[in-house]
Design a protein around this motif. Sequence first.
Motif, mmCIF file in Angstrom:
data_model
loop_
_atom_site.group_PDB
_atom_site.id
_atom_site.type_symbol
_atom_site.label_atom_id
_atom_site.label_comp_id
_atom_site.label_asym_id
_atom_site.label_seq_id
_atom_site.Cartn_x
_atom_site.Cartn_y
_atom_site.Cartn_z
ATOM 1 N N PRO A 161 0.816 -1.224 0.000
ATOM 2 C CA PRO A 161 0.000 0.000 0.000
ATOM 3 C C PRO A 161 0.847 1.270 0.000
ATOM 4 O O PRO A 161 0.512 2.245 -0.681
ATOM 5 N N ALA A 162 1.960 1.259 0.737
ATOM 6 C CA ALA A 162 2.809 2.458 0.791
ATOM 7 C C ALA A 162 3.408 2.776 -0.565
ATOM 8 O O ALA A 162 3.529 3.949 -0.944
ATOM 9 N N GLN A 163 3.784 1.757 -1.329
ATOM 10 C CA GLN A 163 4.363 2.011 -2.653
ATOM 11 C C GLN A 163 3.337 2.629 -3.593
ATOM 12 O O GLN A 163 3.660 3.533 -4.380
ATOM 13 N N VAL A 164 2.098 2.169 -3.519
ATOM 14 C CA VAL A 164 1.048 2.753 -4.353
ATOM 15 C C VAL A 164 0.845 4.220 -3.996
ATOM 16 O O VAL A 164 0.750 5.090 -4.881
ATOM 17 N N LEU A 165 0.788 4.532 -2.699
ATOM 18 C CA LEU A 165 0.635 5.929 -2.272
ATOM 19 C C LEU A 165 1.842 6.767 -2.669
ATOM 20 O O LEU A 165 1.705 7.945 -3.022
ATOM 21 N N HIS A 166 3.024 6.170 -2.609
ATOM 22 C CA HIS A 166 4.246 6.871 -3.008
ATOM 23 C C HIS A 166 4.188 7.250 -4.484
ATOM 24 O O HIS A 166 4.438 8.410 -4.853
ATOM 25 N N GLU A 167 3.852 6.299 -5.346
ATOM 26 C CA GLU A 167 3.756 6.577 -6.781
ATOM 27 C C GLU A 167 2.697 7.639 -7.055
ATOM 28 O O GLU A 167 2.908 8.540 -7.880
ATOM 29 N N LEU A 168 1.575 7.562 -6.372
ATOM 30 C CA LEU A 168 0.518 8.564 -6.544
ATOM 31 C C LEU A 168 1.005 9.944 -6.140
ATOM 32 O O LEU A 168 0.761 10.935 -6.840
ATOM 33 N N GLY A 169 1.704 10.022 -5.021
ATOM 34 C CA GLY A 169 2.172 11.318 -4.535
ATOM 35 C C GLY A 169 3.164 11.977 -5.469
ATOM 36 O O GLY A 169 3.085 13.184 -5.723
ATOM 37 N N VAL A 170 4.113 11.196 -5.998
ATOM 38 C CA VAL A 170 5.089 11.764 -6.933
ATOM 39 C C VAL A 170 4.391 12.205 -8.220
ATOM 40 O O VAL A 170 4.647 13.295 -8.745
ATOM 41 N N ALA A 171 3.485 11.363 -8.733
ATOM 42 C CA ALA A 171 2.840 11.648 -10.011
ATOM 43 C C ALA A 171 1.961 12.886 -9.954
ATOM 44 O O ALA A 171 1.832 13.614 -10.949
ATOM 45 N N THR A 172 1.340 13.156 -8.815
ATOM 46 C CA THR A 172 0.401 14.281 -8.714
ATOM 47 C C THR A 172 1.025 15.514 -8.081
ATOM 48 O O THR A 172 0.322 16.480 -7.776
ATOM 49 N N THR A 173 2.330 15.516 -7.920
ATOM 50 C CA THR A 173 3.009 16.659 -7.305
ATOM 51 C C THR A 173 2.762 17.958 -8.058
ATOM 52 O O THR A 173 2.607 19.021 -7.460
ATOM 53 N N LEU A 174 2.706 17.887 -9.381
ATOM 54 C CA LEU A 174 2.592 19.102 -10.189
ATOM 55 C C LEU A 174 1.154 19.593 -10.340
ATOM 56 O O LEU A 174 0.902 20.549 -11.062
ATOM 57 N N LEU A 175 0.214 18.955 -9.675
ATOM 58 C CA LEU A 175 -1.193 19.335 -9.848
ATOM 59 C C LEU A 175 -1.675 20.333 -8.816
ATOM 60 O O LEU A 175 -2.834 20.679 -8.801
ATOM 61 N N THR A 176 -0.800 20.798 -7.938
ATOM 62 C CA THR A 176 -1.251 21.643 -6.839
ATOM 63 C C THR A 176 -0.392 22.893 -6.725
ATOM 64 O O THR A 176 0.389 23.036 -5.803
ATOM 65 N N ALA A 177 -0.499 23.788 -7.681
ATOM 66 C CA ALA A 177 0.196 25.072 -7.595
ATOM 67 C C ALA A 177 -0.758 26.091 -6.979
ATOM 68 O O ALA A 177 -1.652 26.595 -7.625
ATOM 69 N N SER A 178 -0.590 26.356 -5.693
ATOM 70 C CA SER A 178 -1.484 27.265 -4.978
ATOM 71 C C SER A 178 -0.789 27.688 -3.694
ATOM 72 O O SER A 178 0.226 27.105 -3.306
#
Length: 472
Positions: free
Chosen positions: A61-78
């Motif tokens: 589960p941690a690896q899945v969350l890790h991949e999700l976190g890296v992949a969506t890093t650029l989606l939150t410019a605020s």
Amino acid sequence: MDIELLVRSLSQPSRLVVESSAQVVDAVEKYAKDAAAKNDAYRYGKAPFPVTIGPTVGTSPAQVLHELGVATTLLTASPLAQVARHWAHVRYCATLTRQRGMLGLTPSAHSLVYHHKVTQSEQLGIGLALVVAKKVLQRQYRQWTFFAVDAEVALKAGFIDGVGAVERTSKSQKRPDYFLVGHHSSGRRSRMKIVVLECKGTHQPPSFAYGQLARAAVQVRTLSVGGRRPPSLMVASCLAGRQITSYVLDPPGDDELWDGNPDDFDELLHSRPEDHHWRTRPAAADEARTWPAAAADAAPAGTAGPASADELPPGAPEVFDVPEERRGWFTQILTRAVAATALLFAGDSDTARHYATPRQRGDEEPHSGQLRLFELDPSWATSTATSQPVADGLDAQGTLYRAPLPDGKALEVFRGVESSLYRQLAEGQVAAYLRAAPLISRRWSRSRPRDGVVSLGRDGTVLTIRVTDRRR
């Protein structure tokens, strides 16, 4: 729910069921053929093929969350970006668990109402797809390392036809999610590959996933480099309590992006690429697939359940043509996006900005309604940057986020990059980072992690989650 037990369970090795077969191909092709009778967009999909993988792959589960976190890093410019970038880990840390050795959903995640399940499946589908795609590629290219790059970020630097628009449009629904950028260095040669990835997720039965893959076949065909389509991977994950199943197909293509000696590679990545002002083009009629006409009242197979939110709008998709002579430029854009993603994951948006073109930063178009992908964080948001030991002899530079829990406890989430790799990125040494990241990850795999859950990526990023005393 015992939150400490839940967090510890995130690191449990689990098996993810993966299916790729001629039967899945036939089901996806039947969906596309039937859907094309009423929607010509389906005629522009790639012909899918099965891959050699499975029947399960190892993950956690941690690896899945890790991949999700890296992949969506650029989606939150605020202004709240530093908090928002931890959201995938905080929100979804109670969704995945091991069920009799298999990766599945927790009871609380499985019992959500439908509209929350849509968001959950979309987000977890990204993390699951990246786990599966990287497993496939590691098997095909054993000495290569693949990094995920948001497709919107890369395309925005070259094309001005609405890439990166905030609103969801008919054009954006026919674009892929990510590019997987592969790097290999033998000491004599440096080589780069690109694989287009589309990620899907659903709580519906497999028949619903077949439709998602039929739509993905259209989305992954919209990039052309030097007149040739890169290879693609399409992954649709069916989320269920007892086990999650990921369906993966592999439309082939030309995957070589750049090949040269290491000195030329270093020089290429050290120079700063410019923005281009290309426009997309509609896919030509001769690029469409031909199937016999279906009956007028034919309905797409496997549409049981609620209508899909990502149904393709009719019409030919827009194609992004990167000229042959700009392969080096595209390599620069992709590798610099890799560097920016890692730095943003660690919370360093100031340095990440230096890896972006003016259009990617939003400097050229302040009133265009485009996403500002590399907006600077306010000073208070960067005040938690820290160096933290994560394993014996290894530490990372990154950002720590703490959320209060009952009974005087706190949930701590740390996102960072291994310290020596972080210094290379901060000094602009992208080529050195690409070469060193897999070596560092191999060292990490032989080290004993410190307390808490630790996920270590082949890109040098690290995610730790633990429960501590709030008074610390």
